[in-house]
Write a protein that holds these residues in place. Structure first.
Motif, PDB file in Angstrom:
ATOM      1  N   THR A 771       0.825  -1.206   0.000  1.00 17.49           N
ATOM      2  CA  THR A 771       0.000   0.000   0.000  1.00 17.49           C
ATOM      3  C   THR A 771       0.861   1.258   0.000  1.00 17.49           C
ATOM      4  N   LYS A 775       0.620   4.164  -2.787  1.00 11.72           N
ATOM      5  CA  LYS A 775       0.353   5.569  -2.463  1.00 11.72           C
ATOM      6  C   LYS A 775       1.485   6.479  -2.933  1.00 11.72           C
ATOM      7  N   ARG A 779       0.503   9.300  -5.576  1.00 14.30           N
ATOM      8  CA  ARG A 779       0.661  10.711  -5.209  1.00 14.30           C
ATOM      9  C   ARG A 779       1.461  11.466  -6.281  1.00 14.30           C
ATOM     10  N   VAL A 796      -4.098  -0.694   5.485  1.00 15.55           N
ATOM     11  CA  VAL A 796      -3.825   0.732   5.323  1.00 15.55           C
ATOM     12  C   VAL A 796      -3.665   1.414   6.668  1.00 15.55           C
ATOM     13  N   GLU A 801       0.878   7.461   6.718  1.00 10.72           N
ATOM     14  CA  GLU A 801       1.483   8.108   5.555  1.00 10.72           C
ATOM     15  C   GLU A 801       2.972   8.307   5.786  1.00 10.72           C
TER      16      GLU A 801
END
Length: 930
Positions: A771, A775, A779, A796, A801
């Motif tokens: 994941t 991402k 992004r 997730v 992040e």
């Protein structure tokens, strides 16, 4: 006439008809046509003959235009075109009205017919003009006779006047069609109609230049240069190329060139279509010959020698060569002209390449021009990285390939090698001596040396490739003379290379950039010929010693790659295998000894971590080209008889595992040493993976009851790396990929122990890193991922992040985007291999991390993350889906995306009868590919 217009309607796909009353009232033609349009529109017919893909309509366009060509030619022969103007006017009334129709079938068909009529009329004007000229010559010949036949002269004069009147009538008709049809349809909403207009108008200009070859008409081609349709732009360039190719007409194009030159240069440099850029470069080469290009335009096009598209680089080779010639001529003038050069260098001796010769100055100009163009590239560093990512070689190597096709002197690679070997560093700059001044002008800086070394490598390859290609003639036949000539070229090249490579390494080996370029030459050397010629083995051994020296003294990744590739190339020749193997073993011993020394040094010393990192990199490179199992497992010998078992240093396998554990936690490291620690971890994981691949390969050849060693120590260290969130994203993703590859590799062994199945407890961690990679790429690519489903693995929330990705303002540019996509596709391929090897596809998996959940998670965003990603996950969905995605993946790869085919191609190697696919990993080819 009524039948003819009905025929036009039928050609447009309309079965409706007009009658003689409509023909008799031409003023009512637009309103009658509007009624036909309304009736035809009500039928909702979309397809029509001109664009139909049906088999019967393949030659429809040629047949239709051929009919109208014959019709107008017959009218010309019968005089109807000039004596019965109602005939052509009736045709034009209906055709012109239809060409302005809002219905595409009517408009397109009528436009093609009108353009065909115009093309025929323009051709007739040329025929009439030629006829008139012939009659004029007859008249002049008659007038020169002693006894002139006045009646004949008078008759010829009348015929000339008639021909001139016909020509004027035909020209007016052509101009009328241009004003009535072309001026409206060249900007039609339909690109096909615009394309037809441009194609036809180019023919008009060529056939009737006295009318259409003027600024008033040619500007219409210039306006179409900005068309949104690539085929239309390509056709405009094609038609303009025909005009510029005729040198006699160049003066008439001066005003057009001055007005539209910026747009032409822009198309050559920035057009989205590579083929249009390439053809525009060819056109600009013609424009350059006319002297109508500005210096800035010439430099802008010359920089395309570094373009990423091979077609563009090939097209610009000739243009760039002219730039070199211009610079060369100006430098020659500065040095006193040709006579001054001859006085400076004297007579050139054929085989003495290290004495000054005129080609040196051409090489210097070439290097200066390449360096100047490269220095003006704002994103030169990014471009170099991207080309390295995609595996296409450096941008300088790609430019060098184009240069070899354009600059004749480059093919004389012996002279280039002699120029590079000659030491000009001590030459005085302000000397009045002609020879010294010439040498001073030929001095190279480091950047120019790198460029010329790249060109030397390409030139040598081109010489050998041409030699092999010339063994056969155009008919594919091979003769003894051709074979002998090819063999002679290959032998002389091998001998010369074997002599100059050590000298080049001695001169350029200190710098990583030049050392890499020289080592690349070693990969071209045909060692089989070297052995057949019974050359001294000590010379070959000395060459390997030089390569080993470069390997041990440089930390640059490029030098290590080129040196290891050169060694792998040397190992491929069986006759020299014994010498090569001895040098590789010596290299292993030296590298291991260096690793033990740097590992024993205190960590607080300067550059200690950097030294360890560089040494582990070398070990990973060596492990990629030779069997490393013995070296990893070998127990060091005691230094003395009194040494105990505890005093012995650990084997290299244990040493590398200890380094992984030591640098998993980096909190105590200074900030400037963290990047080196990350590189150390990456290189260590790569080296250990190669060790297990070589180990698995050797286990396959042993009896089935041979005990299988455990990989638990490595996998535990990899899990620790994956769980440490303070580490860089690249390190954690690499750890996840290595963890998957180890289990996949163990699944290929007979009766593996421990079980190759990945523990269910590791599934959420692996998916969380997947994941993270998703991402990171999404992004940078500004893509929106699919929302999670309720029954998806809880991956997730377990992974916050990335702290470095909070800001969207700076996404790293195109290079960072490609690197993120590369990382995602590589990790996905490792997941796919694990699933297909059933190490992630087990009924023993828990409900969260079971096989179905993993597969569904991998393919969740397959329609979001691009064609490269979709091509990788397609291997999970069977061969039918895989074939469907191949074309899209190839198209995306053309646009710059990264697809690592070697990561997934091994999946297809074997398929069991029940549909289960078995991996073939650990083989020699697989090791080399990795």
């Amino acid at each position: 006439m009524c039948d003819l217009i009905n025929f036009v309607l039928r050609c447009s796909g309309c079965s409706l008809q007009i009658d003689v009353h409509d023909i008799g009232d031409p003023d009512n033609a637009p309103s009658r046509l509007e009624d036909l349009q309304n009736e035809f529109n009500a039928q909702k017919i979309v397809d029509y003959p001109l664009v139909s893909k049906a088999k019967g309509y393949a030659t429809f366009r040629a047949t239709m235009t051929g009919f109208f060509h014959s019709l107008i030619s017959s009218a010309h022969a019968a005089g109807l075109l000039y004596n019965d103007l109602v005939f052509i006017e009736n045709i034009e009334v209906w055709v012109v009205a239809m060409s302005d129709s809002a219905i595409r079938p009517f408009r397109h068909t009528a436009t093609v017919i009108a353009l065909a009529i115009g093309t025929t009329i323009c051709g007739l004007t040329a025929e009439i003009a030629e006829n008139a000229a012939k009659i004029t010559r007859q008249k002049e010949s008659e007038q020169k006779k002693k006894s002139v036949n006045q009646e004949r002269v008078k008759g010829l004069g009348i015929r000339i006047a008639e021909e001139e009147e016909k020509r004027e009538t035909a020209q007016r008709q052509a101009e009328g069609l241009f004003d009535a049809v072309y001026t409206h349809r060249y900007r039609d909403v339909d690109a096909k109609i615009r394309l037809d207009c441009v194609t036809a108008f180019g023919s008009w200009i060529t056939a009737c230049p006295e009318v259409f070859f003027s600024g008033h008409y040619i500007r219409y081609l210039g306006w179409v240069l900005s068309d949104v349709s690539p085929p239309v732009r390509a056709e405009v360039i094609k038609q303009l190329s025909k005009l510029y190719r005729n040198k006699e007409d160049v003066a008439r194009l001066r005003a057009f060139t001055e007005k539209f030159r910026p747009r032409l240069v822009e198309m050559a440099v920035r057009d989205a279509e590579p083929n249009i850029r390439a053809t525009t470069v060819d056109l600009m080469n013609m424009v350059r010959e006319t002297g109508l290009l500005e210096p800035d335009d010439i430099d802008g096009i010359g920089r395309l020698i570094f373009d990423t598209e091979p077609r563009v680089r090939k097209a610009v080779a000739g243009f760039f060569a002219e730039n070199i010639n211009d610079l060369f001529e100006s430098v020659v003038e500065d040095l006193g002209g040709e006579e001054g050069i001859d006085d400076a260098i004297g007579e050139e001796i054929e085989d003495e390449y290290e004495t000054p010769r005129k080609s040196w100055l051409k090489f210097k100009c070439l290097a200066e021009q390449l360096q100047g163009y490269d220095g003006e590239q704002a994103d030169s560093q990014d471009a170099t990285q991207v080309l390295t990512v995609t595996g296409e070689g450096s941008r300088f190597a790609l430019a060098a390939q184009a240069v070899c096709n354009g600059v004749r002197e480059v093919k004389e690679w012996e002279a280039l090698a002699g120029y590079l070997l000659c030491d000009l560093s001590d030459v005085a700059q302000d000397s009045t001596d002609p020879e010294t001044a010439y040498k001073a002008r030929c001095q190279l800086n480091e950047r120019e040396e790198v460029l010329l070394l790249e060109i030397l490598h390409v030139a040598v390859k081109a010489r050998l490739t041409d030699a092999v290609a010339n063994e056969t003639d155009k008919k594919g036949k091979t003769t003894k003379a051709r074979k002998e000539e090819s063999r002679e070229i290959q032998e002389s090249t091998a001998l010369h290379l074997a002599k100059i490579i050590p000298r080049l390494l001695k001169k350029f080996g200190a710098s990583p950039s030049t050392a890499s370029a020289v080592l690349r030459l070693g990969q071209v050397l045909n060692l089989e010929i070297f052995q057949e010629l019974r050359q001294d083995a000590t010379e070959y051994a000395a060459l390997l010693d030089d390569i080993n020296k470069q390997f041990l003294t440089h930390a640059d990744q490029g030098v290590l790659t080129e040196a290891s590739t050169a060694l792998l190339h040397a190992r491929s020749f069986e006759d020299l295998e014994e010498v090569t193997e001895a040098k590789v073993q010596s290299l292993w011993e030296d590298t291991i000894e260096i690793l033990r020394d740097v590992c024993n040094a205190p960590r607080d010393e300067d550059n200690t971590i950097g030294d360890i990192c560089n040494t582990v990199r070398r070990i990973a490179k060596l492990a990629s080209i030779s069997d490393c199992v013995e070296h990893f497992e070998a127990q060091p010998q005691p230094a003395s008889k009194k040494s105990t078992q505890k005093d012995l240093p650990p084997p290299m396998l244990t040493l590398l595992l200890n380094l992984l554990s030591e640098f998993t936690t980096q909190t105590s490291l200074p900030a400037d040493q963290i990047p080196q620690a990350n590189e150390l971890l990456l290189a260590g994981m790569k080296a250990l993976l190669f060790y297990y691949m070589w180990l698995a390969r050797s286990l396959r050849t042993k009896p089935s009851d041979t005990p299988i060693p455990s990989h638990q120590t490595l996998t535990s260290a990899l899990l620790a790396l994956m769980k440490t969130r303070a580490l860089a994203e690249e390190v954690r993703l690499s750890a996840a990929g290595t963890y998957l590859d180890i289990h996949t590799l163990w699944a290929t062994l007979p009766s593996p122990s421990p079980s190759p199945l990945i523990p269910p407890s590791a599934h959420p961690l692996l998916l969380s890193l997947f994941t993270l990679a998703e991402k990171s790429y999404a992004r940078r690519a500004r893509k929106t991922l699919e929302p999670e489903t309720d029954d998806a693995p809880h991956d997730v929330d377990s992974e916050p992040e990335d702290p470095d990705s909070d800001s969207d303002d700076d996404n790293g540019g195109p290079t960072a985007l490609l690197l993120a996509e590369k990382a995602l596709c590589e990790l996905t391929a490792q997941f796919v291999r694990a699933v297909l090897a059933r190490v992630l596809d087990s009924a023993a998996g828990n409900k969260v991390g079971g096989s179905a959940a993993v597969r569904e998670r991998l393919v969740r965003n397959k329609n979001v993350l691009g064609a490269s990603f979709r091509g990788v996950v397609a291997y999970l969905e069977g061969k039918k889906e895989r074939k469907k995605t191949t074309g899209a993946a190839g198209k995306k790869k053309k646009e710059g995306a990264v697809v690592r085919e070697e990561e997934v191609e091994s999946i297809e190697d074997e398929e069991e009868e029940d549909g289960r696919e078995q991996l073939e990993e650990g083989g020699e080819e697989d090791l080399r590919a990795r």
